[in-house]
Design a protein around this motif. Structure first.
Motif, PDB file in Angstrom:
ATOM      1  N   ARG A   1      24.320 -72.087  16.649  1.00  0.00           N
ATOM      2  CA  ARG A   1      23.256 -71.275  16.065  1.00  0.00           C
ATOM      3  C   ARG A   1      23.763 -69.838  15.912  1.00  0.00           C
ATOM      4  NH1 ARG A   1      18.203 -72.874  15.681  1.00  0.00           N
ATOM      5  NH2 ARG A   1      17.454 -70.744  15.945  1.00  0.00           N
ATOM      6  N   ALA A   2      24.172 -69.504  14.721  1.00  0.00           N
ATOM      7  CA  ALA A   2      24.625 -68.149  14.416  1.00  0.00           C
ATOM      8  C   ALA A   2      23.882 -67.666  13.182  1.00  0.00           C
ATOM      9  CB  ALA A   2      26.130 -68.113  14.182  1.00  0.00           C
ATOM     10  N   ALA A   3      23.492 -66.426  13.195  1.00  0.00           N
ATOM     11  CA  ALA A   3      22.722 -65.867  12.081  1.00  0.00           C
ATOM     12  C   ALA A   3      23.212 -64.463  11.772  1.00  0.00           C
ATOM     13  CB  ALA A   3      21.224 -65.853  12.396  1.00  0.00           C
ATOM     14  N   VAL A   4      23.217 -64.125  10.505  1.00  0.00           N
ATOM     15  CA  VAL A   4      23.568 -62.787  10.024  1.00  0.00           C
ATOM     16  C   VAL A   4      22.415 -62.306   9.153  1.00  0.00           C
ATOM     17  CG1 VAL A   4      25.182 -61.386   8.704  1.00  0.00           C
ATOM     18  CG2 VAL A   4      26.037 -63.299  10.078  1.00  0.00           C
ATOM     19  N   ALA A   5      21.792 -61.189   9.538  1.00  0.00           N
ATOM     20  CA  ALA A   5      20.677 -60.615   8.786  1.00  0.00           C
ATOM     21  C   ALA A   5      21.149 -59.360   8.063  1.00  0.00           C
ATOM     22  CB  ALA A   5      19.509 -60.290   9.715  1.00  0.00           C
ATOM     23  N   VAL A   6      21.000 -59.335   6.754  1.00  0.00           N
ATOM     24  CA  VAL A   6      21.424 -58.207   5.920  1.00  0.00           C
ATOM     25  C   VAL A   6      20.184 -57.485   5.405  1.00  0.00           C
ATOM     26  CG1 VAL A   6      22.729 -57.488   3.889  1.00  0.00           C
ATOM     27  CG2 VAL A   6      23.516 -59.440   5.243  1.00  0.00           C
ATOM     28  N   LEU A   7      20.111 -56.190   5.662  1.00  0.00           N
ATOM     29  CA  LEU A   7      19.007 -55.365   5.166  1.00  0.00           C
ATOM     30  C   LEU A   7      19.573 -54.286   4.251  1.00  0.00           C
ATOM     31  CD1 LEU A   7      16.043 -54.359   5.170  1.00  0.00           C
ATOM     32  CD2 LEU A   7      16.641 -52.952   7.160  1.00  0.00           C
ATOM     33  N   ALA A   8      19.051 -54.226   3.033  1.00  0.00           N
ATOM     34  CA  ALA A   8      19.487 -53.211   2.079  1.00  0.00           C
ATOM     35  C   ALA A   8      18.348 -52.949   1.104  1.00  0.00           C
ATOM     36  CB  ALA A   8      20.751 -53.644   1.336  1.00  0.00           C
ATOM     37  N   ASP A   9      18.404 -51.802   0.469  1.00  0.00           N
ATOM     38  CA  ASP A   9      17.369 -51.411  -0.493  1.00  0.00           C
ATOM     39  C   ASP A   9      17.684 -52.019  -1.856  1.00  0.00           C
ATOM     40  OD1 ASP A   9      15.106 -50.295  -1.453  1.00  0.00           O
ATOM     41  OD2 ASP A   9      15.803 -48.223  -1.435  1.00  0.00           O
ATOM     42  N   ARG A  10      17.730 -53.345  -1.869  1.00  0.00           N
ATOM     43  CA  ARG A  10      18.015 -54.112  -3.082  1.00  0.00           C
ATOM     44  C   ARG A  10      17.099 -55.334  -3.118  1.00  0.00           C
ATOM     45  NH1 ARG A  10      23.260 -53.275  -5.336  1.00  0.00           N
ATOM     46  NH2 ARG A  10      23.297 -55.444  -6.019  1.00  0.00           N
ATOM     47  N   ASP A  11      17.035 -55.967  -4.266  1.00  0.00           N
ATOM     48  CA  ASP A  11      16.211 -57.157  -4.396  1.00  0.00           C
ATOM     49  C   ASP A  11      16.796 -58.290  -3.544  1.00  0.00           C
ATOM     50  OD1 ASP A  11      14.074 -58.735  -5.914  1.00  0.00           O
ATOM     51  OD2 ASP A  11      15.886 -59.900  -6.328  1.00  0.00           O
TER      52      ASP A  11
ATOM     53  N   THR B   1      26.490 -70.926   9.885  1.00  0.00           N
ATOM     54  CA  THR B   1      25.863 -69.600   9.962  1.00  0.00           C
ATOM     55  C   THR B   1      24.695 -69.510   8.987  1.00  0.00           C
ATOM     56  OG1 THR B   1      27.991 -68.596  10.550  1.00  0.00           O
ATOM     57  CG2 THR B   1      26.268 -67.129   9.770  1.00  0.00           C
ATOM     58  N   ARG B   2      23.560 -69.039   9.474  1.00  0.00           N
ATOM     59  CA  ARG B   2      22.399 -68.821   8.623  1.00  0.00           C
ATOM     60  C   ARG B   2      22.401 -67.385   8.125  1.00  0.00           C
ATOM     61  NH1 ARG B   2      17.558 -69.033  10.227  1.00  0.00           N
ATOM     62  NH2 ARG B   2      17.881 -68.640  12.424  1.00  0.00           N
ATOM     63  N   LEU B   3      22.356 -67.244   6.820  1.00  0.00           N
ATOM     64  CA  LEU B   3      22.394 -65.922   6.184  1.00  0.00           C
ATOM     65  C   LEU B   3      20.984 -65.546   5.749  1.00  0.00           C
ATOM     66  CD1 LEU B   3      24.330 -63.693   5.380  1.00  0.00           C
ATOM     67  CD2 LEU B   3      24.656 -64.832   3.189  1.00  0.00           C
ATOM     68  N   ILE B   4      20.493 -64.410   6.277  1.00  0.00           N
ATOM     69  CA  ILE B   4      19.127 -63.959   6.029  1.00  0.00           C
ATOM     70  C   ILE B   4      19.180 -62.581   5.370  1.00  0.00           C
ATOM     71  CG2 ILE B   4      16.884 -63.519   7.089  1.00  0.00           C
ATOM     72  CD1 ILE B   4      17.955 -65.103   9.546  1.00  0.00           C
ATOM     73  N   CYS B   5      18.482 -62.429   4.263  1.00  0.00           N
ATOM     74  CA  CYS B   5      18.439 -61.148   3.555  1.00  0.00           C
ATOM     75  C   CYS B   5      17.028 -60.574   3.621  1.00  0.00           C
ATOM     76  CB  CYS B   5      18.878 -61.317   2.096  1.00  0.00           C
ATOM     77  SG  CYS B   5      20.614 -61.752   1.890  1.00  0.00           S
ATOM     78  N   ARG B   6      16.946 -59.290   3.884  1.00  0.00           N
ATOM     79  CA  ARG B   6      15.683 -58.574   3.883  1.00  0.00           C
ATOM     80  C   ARG B   6      15.833 -57.323   3.020  1.00  0.00           C
ATOM     81  NH1 ARG B   6      14.231 -62.676   4.940  1.00  0.00           N
ATOM     82  NH2 ARG B   6      13.073 -63.489   6.729  1.00  0.00           N
ATOM     83  N   SER B   7      14.758 -56.976   2.328  1.00  0.00           N
ATOM     84  CA  SER B   7      14.812 -55.881   1.365  1.00  0.00           C
ATOM     85  C   SER B   7      14.013 -54.688   1.861  1.00  0.00           C
ATOM     86  CB  SER B   7      14.267 -56.365   0.014  1.00  0.00           C
ATOM     87  OG  SER B   7      14.305 -55.335  -0.944  1.00  0.00           O
ATOM     88  N   GLY B   8      14.598 -53.497   1.708  1.00  0.00           N
ATOM     89  CA  GLY B   8      13.909 -52.275   2.085  1.00  0.00           C
ATOM     90  C   GLY B   8      14.900 -51.184   2.443  1.00  0.00           C
ATOM     91  N   PRO B   9      14.434 -49.931   2.498  1.00  0.00           N
ATOM     92  CA  PRO B   9      15.331 -48.816   2.844  1.00  0.00           C
ATOM     93  C   PRO B   9      15.760 -48.882   4.309  1.00  0.00           C
ATOM     94  CG  PRO B   9      13.062 -48.052   2.646  1.00  0.00           C
ATOM     95  CD  PRO B   9      13.065 -49.478   2.188  1.00  0.00           C
ATOM     96  N   THR B  10      17.041 -48.709   4.560  1.00  0.00           N
ATOM     97  CA  THR B  10      17.561 -48.768   5.930  1.00  0.00           C
ATOM     98  C   THR B  10      17.232 -47.521   6.728  1.00  0.00           C
ATOM     99  OG1 THR B  10      19.697 -47.854   5.218  1.00  0.00           O
ATOM    100  CG2 THR B  10      19.458 -50.248   5.202  1.00  0.00           C
ATOM    101  N   THR B  11      16.716 -46.495   6.083  1.00  0.00           N
ATOM    102  CA  THR B  11      16.383 -45.250   6.787  1.00  0.00           C
ATOM    103  C   THR B  11      14.931 -45.214   7.258  1.00  0.00           C
ATOM    104  OG1 THR B  11      15.899 -44.213   4.649  1.00  0.00           O
ATOM    105  CG2 THR B  11      18.129 -43.935   5.530  1.00  0.00           C
ATOM    106  N   ASP B  12      14.198 -46.297   7.080  1.00  0.00           N
ATOM    107  CA  ASP B  12      12.799 -46.373   7.502  1.00  0.00           C
ATOM    108  C   ASP B  12      12.716 -47.216   8.780  1.00  0.00           C
ATOM    109  OD1 ASP B  12      10.097 -46.664   7.859  1.00  0.00           O
ATOM    110  OD2 ASP B  12       9.665 -47.216   5.778  1.00  0.00           O
TER     111      ASP B  12
END
Length: 632
Positions: free
Chosen positions: A154-164, A182-193
């Motif tokens: 069970r390995a996961a990588v979560a990527v957060l960036a201000d992109r779609d 590996t489970r790849l998870i993307c989340r959208s939004g500004p990293t400075t918030d």
């Protein structure tokens, strides 16, 4: 003449559009009329064609109304007008309730699906890797993390960036490929918030990586992201390790303060400049760095070996048949290539290069050493060097500084670049160190012009470094690669015309342009973003390696070197690699591999062999090179 009247069809269409523009009431009215216009005639046909239909006209009309009411869910009751009216009213209330309920459920589901597509749900993982920011480095980082997690369930990588979110998933799927377990998870939004950062659950993460964007103000945003990460983490508990990268060393202190005591901040420009200079001094060294930094081949591990406690470090060099020892970590301090007589303490960690952590097993290899094959002559002396620098960017002064630190008397760096004000000022500032052994000269010229390159005696230089200009505001980050590829194409033409190979070191921004570069096999190409991505991925798996890499890539410390094989073994002699290790130990170095001259043009390794078996035998030639960890 009077105006011509518009056609009846156009007027009818205009009137219909005007009624629709009045709002929902008009739309409902038209729908009701349309339904009645279809249902009433169809119901009449059904009634009149029914053999059991009533004989009288009023009874048949009542049957039509009843069938119409059932079809439109209007009740269809007959009898007194009040009874019919109440039946229709109840049916309309029921219809309004059901349609409103369906509409609310549909709206809620649509909003939920839209939120999921936008990546606005919280990641509920533990021990995962959080990657904040988006740049070309993200593909390297994710690829290496997938390779490192290949044997984990069970390995996961979560990527957060201000992109779609969908765009990120498609880009990662295209460039990274299959991710295995590996489970790849993307989340959208500004990293400075800070509120958005909580979507990745950084408090439960195993490590957090902060990537700089490919823009001029990227370093300031990295600092702001680190501050937002601090605000998003709860006050209690142990915060996750943080690994960040900045381009300019002026932001490193601020980023380190924002990252906290356990944070690690890399300077991408400084590391890139060091590696370019090292490759320029010894062609082929970038291939060694690539092999050691990715997870596909041999890499660095920290291990304990109680049986070596109290013994000198030199004994450890020949104590692992399938691993190469390069130093120790004492406390938090790495000691790479310490003197062979250094005693090993009980709490020391050995720094080894091995295929995997389960391939580090001890066994004495001293019996494989053949002393008769060891060379005993003096080390090949260093000589003054002449470097040709084609192009100028923000990393060029760092390279000149690196070259100056180890320059022999009589060394020179000739810079060919446009004579703009910024370039002249940059070269002048880089040449401000008077009394050094390095002469720096600027020759204004366009490095993409054939006349400029033909006017240079390029074959008289020990190395040629090709740099791209810094992208102007608004230009794509990989725009400098376009000019670099043109310069490389012209240099390739000069090689073909003279029949002599040029020792070219090239800096590229986009790894995809590596396949387009007209370079010879095994040429040194430094992909700045990829190197930093590899370093961050390695450190994310073991934070103690940060100090090891800092020492390896420093300007004045112990680093990776390529030496002539004739300094270690007799040319033409067939012997084991253990003999090379023993010869390097006598010279105060740690041998970790070699580069075969006969295979220097053969992919994929181009002659580079890292961590060969100690008992492996081969015939060594004068043109072969030994890869060692040591000092100049």
């Amino acid at each position: 003449m009077g105006q011509r009247r518009a056609p009846w069809g156009d007027r009818a269409r205009y009137w219909f559009d005007s009624t629709l523009a009045r709002g929902a009431s008009a739309i409902v009215g038209w729908m009701a009329l349309l339904c009645l216009a279809v249902v009433v005639p169809a119901s009449a046909v059904v009634v009149w064609t029914d053999p059991d239909a009533p004989e009288s006209l009023p009874d048949r009309l009542a049957a039509v109304w009843h069938l119409t009411g059932e079809t439109l869910r209007l009740g269809g009751a007959t009898g007194a007008p009040l009874r019919v009216t109440m039946s229709v009213l109840l049916a309309l209330v029921a219809l309004l309730y059901v349609s409103t309920l369906v509409g609310l459920i549909t709206t809620a589901l649509t909003e939920r699906l839209t939120a999921l597509r936008r990546g606005r749900s919280t990641v509920l993982e533990h021990g995962h890797v959080v990657v904040l920011g988006w740049s070309e480095q993200v593909f390297t980082v994710v690829s290496e993390l997938v390779a490192a997690n290949a044997n984990q369930r069970r390995a996961a990588v979560a990527v957060l960036a201000d992109r779609d979110k969908t765009a990120m998933e498609e880009a990662l799927s295209t460039k990274v490929g299959p991710v295995g377990r590996t489970r790849l998870i993307c989340r959208s939004g500004p990293t400075t918030d800070p509120a958005v950062l909580t979507l990745t659950s950084p408090a439960t993460a195993g490590v957090v990586l902060v990537l700089p964007r490919d823009e001029p103000d990227a370093d300031a945003e990295v600092v702001k992201t680190l501050l937002a990460l601090r605000a998003a983490l709860p006050g209690e508990g142990v915060p996750p390790p943080v690994v960040a990268a900045v381009r300019d060393d002026r932001y490193r202190l601020a980023a380190s303060l924002a990252a906290g005591p356990g944070g690690i901040v890399l300077e991408s420009d400084t590391v890139t400049a060091r590696l370019i200079v090292q490759a320029a001094r010894r062609p082929g060294l970038s291939l060694v760095h690539q092999e050691l930094l990715d997870f596909a081949g041999d890499e660095f591990y920290l291990v304990t070996e109680p049986t070596l406690t109290g013994r000198p470090f030199g004994d450890a060099l020949l104590s692992y048949p399938t691993s190469s020892v390069v130093g120790i970590v004492r406390g938090e301090t790495p000691l790479l290539n310490p003197p062979p007589q250094t005693p090993l303490a009980e709490d020391d960690l050995l720094v080894v290069i091995s295929r995997d952590d389960d391939t580090v097993w001890p066994a004495d290899c001293a019996d494989s050493v053949e002393k008769a094959a060891m060379a005993s002559g003096p080390v090949t002396p260093a000589r003054p060097e002449r470097i040709l620098l084609l192009g100028w960017n923000r990393r060029a002064p760092l390279m000149v500084d690196q070259l100056r630190r180890r320059a022999r008397p009589g060394s020179a760096v000739d810079v060919v670049a446009d004579g703009g004000e910024e370039t002249v000022r940059g070269v002048s500032e880089a040449d401000a160190h008077h009394g050094t052994d390095l002469r720096l000269t600027l020759y204004p010229g366009d490095v993409t012009s054939p006349e400029t390159l033909r006017g240079l005696d390029v074959h008289s230089y020990d190395s040629v470094i090709v740099l791209g200009q810094d992208p102007a505001p608004g230009q794509p980050p990989d725009e400098p690669d376009n000019r670099t590829l043109v310069t490389l194409l012209l240099l390739r033409r000069l090689e073909e015309a003279s029949g002599r190979e040029l020792p070219v070191v090239t800096e590229l921004v986009d790894d995809r342009n590596r396949a387009l570069a007209p370079l010879g096999p095994g040429a040194d190409v430094i992909i700045s973003g990829k190197l930093i991505g590899l370093l961050m991925a390695q450190i994310s798996q073991n934070r103690h390696l940060a100090a090891v890499f800092e020492e390896l890539f420093s300007a004045d410390g112990t680093g990776i070197r390529l030496r002539p094989a004739g300094d270690y073994v007799l040319p033409g002699c067939e012997t084991t690699f253990a003999t090379v290790v023993a010869a390097a130990r006598q010279r105060g170095e740690c041998a970790i591999g070699y580069r075969s001259h006969d295979d220097a043009s053969t992919s994929p390794g181009y002659g580079v062999r890292i961590n060969p078996p100690k008992t492996g035998r081969r015939r060594w030639t004068a043109d072969d090179e030994v890869i060692v960890v040591g000092r100049d």
